[in-house]
Design a protein around this motif. Structure first.
Motif, PDB file in Angstrom:
ATOM      1  N   ARG A 261       0.657  -1.375   0.008  1.00 37.56           N
ATOM      2  CA  ARG A 261      -0.031  -0.020  -0.107  1.00 37.56           C
ATOM      3  C   ARG A 261       0.856   1.186  -0.081  1.00 37.56           C
ATOM      4  O   ARG A 261       0.684   2.110  -0.803  1.00 37.56           O
ATOM      5  CB  ARG A 261      -0.914  -0.018   1.397  1.00 37.56           C
ATOM      6  CG  ARG A 261      -1.708   1.189   1.378  1.00 37.56           C
ATOM      7  CD  ARG A 261      -2.910   1.184   2.510  1.00 37.56           C
ATOM      8  NE  ARG A 261      -3.679   0.159   2.028  1.00 37.56           N
ATOM      9  CZ  ARG A 261      -4.905   0.015   2.877  1.00 37.56           C
ATOM     10  NH1 ARG A 261      -5.088   0.527   4.181  1.00 37.56           N
ATOM     11  NH2 ARG A 261      -5.480  -1.146   2.784  1.00 37.56           N
ATOM     12  N   HIS A 264       2.562   1.849  -3.324  1.00 34.10           N
ATOM     13  CA  HIS A 264       1.606   2.151  -4.310  1.00 34.10           C
ATOM     14  C   HIS A 264       1.187   3.762  -4.114  1.00 34.10           C
ATOM     15  O   HIS A 264       0.953   4.126  -5.204  1.00 34.10           O
ATOM     16  CB  HIS A 264       0.270   1.151  -4.341  1.00 34.10           C
ATOM     17  CG  HIS A 264      -0.638   1.509  -5.520  1.00 34.10           C
ATOM     18  ND1 HIS A 264      -1.545   2.453  -5.461  1.00 34.10           N
ATOM     19  CD2 HIS A 264      -0.551   0.873  -6.710  1.00 34.10           C
ATOM     20  CE1 HIS A 264      -2.108   2.313  -6.939  1.00 34.10           C
ATOM     21  NE2 HIS A 264      -1.589   1.232  -7.500  1.00 34.10           N
ATOM     22  N   GLN A 265       1.098   4.243  -2.947  1.00 34.40           N
ATOM     23  CA  GLN A 265       0.646   5.510  -2.699  1.00 34.40           C
ATOM     24  C   GLN A 265       1.904   6.441  -3.174  1.00 34.40           C
ATOM     25  O   GLN A 265       1.623   7.350  -4.098  1.00 34.40           O
ATOM     26  CB  GLN A 265       0.649   5.738  -1.094  1.00 34.40           C
ATOM     27  CG  GLN A 265      -0.646   5.165  -0.736  1.00 34.40           C
ATOM     28  CD  GLN A 265      -0.789   5.443   0.637  1.00 34.40           C
ATOM     29  OE1 GLN A 265       0.033   5.493   1.535  1.00 34.40           O
ATOM     30  NE2 GLN A 265      -1.968   5.017   1.185  1.00 34.40           N
TER      31      GLN A 265
END
Length: 330
Positions: A261, A264-265
């Motif tokens: 996560r 990906h951010q």
């Protein structure tokens, strides 16, 4: 401006170019019939290309405006480059026809008629062509349309040749030296062939996805000026153009201990950064790489919990190292 609205705007202006192309062509044919001038004939031949290319450009814009489909996952934008290339080829063919006719006239000789009317008609078409070309190039650059830019440059090159025709007609009018007309047509024919070659060459570069150095420099500059310390490097970048749209592939190196996560951010931050600095439609395909020990000397994260080698220096991102296949190292 949404993609569909962009193309509708381009199509509307291209219709205007096509309409004026037909009107100006008819005016030049009238001037040629009045004067029997090779130079006016050369201008009329180039106007035939204007008309054909304007309608081809209109067709290509209709195709480019279509959404992606199963057979065309990247859309139909590249048709603009194909029609632009055909336009360049037609220009070159017109140049060959002009050279043939002017050489023939130089050999057999000819006299000209009604030069005063010819001068007035051709001069008027030059003014209209230049204005249309100027507006077309400006609009094409604003919406990144190869068709409008190509049409505008063609119209402006047509203006240059038309001015040459007017000057030659004026000289012939006062001197009655008729071979000057054929000589000017010969020169203009050669120039038109050169213009056509340049348009074809540029279109082929776009079709074959040749790198656009200016576009690459702009993108790298945005990344360099707004880079985050977490973005250890960006490499293996490739840019494709599909009409007014872009497709950007790249690898981004991120700390290996980031969760999926978090990684990906960070990747999305890069994408949003680039998207916010362009009015073009952009499709991104970023691949996330985890950092290795070789990345430590260029990694600027001060409190990195997994650092194995000391930081040495920041590597400035340039078109050369951002397009390199390998990760950045000292």
């Amino acid at each position: 401006m949404p993609t569909k609205q962009k193309y509708n705007s381009q199509i509307g202006f291209q219709k205007l170019i096509a309409t004026f192309g037909v009107i100006l062509f008819l005016a030049k044919i009238i001037a040629w019939k009045l004067t029997d001038s090779d130079a006016v004939f050369s201008d009329a031949m180039e106007s035939i290309v204007n008309v054909i290319s304007a309608f081809m450009g209109l067709y290509s814009l209709h195709l480019a405006a279509k959404p992606k489909d199963e057979d065309h996952p990247y859309g139909h934008g590249k048709v603009e480059f194909v029609t632009s290339g055909i336009e360049g080829a037609l220009i070159a063919i017109a140049g060959i026809m002009i050279i043939y006719e002017s050489v023939r006239s130089l050999i057999i000789g000819k006299t000209l008629n009604d030069l005063d009317w010819g001068i007035v008609i051709i001069a008027a078409t030059a003014v209209i062509n230049y204005i249309l070309g100027y507006i077309s190039i400006r609009k094409g650059k604003r919406v990144n349309s190869a068709v409008l830019i190509s049409s505008g440059k063609h119209l402006q090159s047509d203006t240059i040749t038309t001015i040459g025709v007017v000057v030659s007609l004026i000289i012939v009018y006062f001197t009655q030296i008729y071979w000057i007309d054929s000589l000017v047509a010969l020169i203009l024919g050669s120039y038109i062939i050169f213009v056509g070659y340049k348009i074809v060459r540029k279109s082929l570069r776009r079709i074959m996805d040749e790198q656009d150095p200016d576009l690459l420099r702009q993108i790298v500059k945005i990344l360099e000026e707004n880079r985050h310390t977490e973005w250890i490097d960006i490499h293996n970048m490739k840019i494709q153009q599909f009409g007014a749209s872009l497709h950007i592939d790249a690898h981004i190196t991120l700390p290996y201990y980031y969760s999926l996560r978090e990684a990906h951010q960070e990747m999305e931050k890069v994408i949003l950064l680039l998207a916010s600095h362009t009015k073009r439609t952009v499709e991104f395909n970023f691949h996330m790489d985890d950092c290795k020990t070789i990345s430590c000397p260029v990694c600027q994260i001060k409190d990195c919990p997994a650092r194995e080698r000391n930081f040495v220096k920041k590597v400035k991102w340039t078109p050369e190292n951002v397009t390199n296949v390998e990760k950045h190292t000292i």
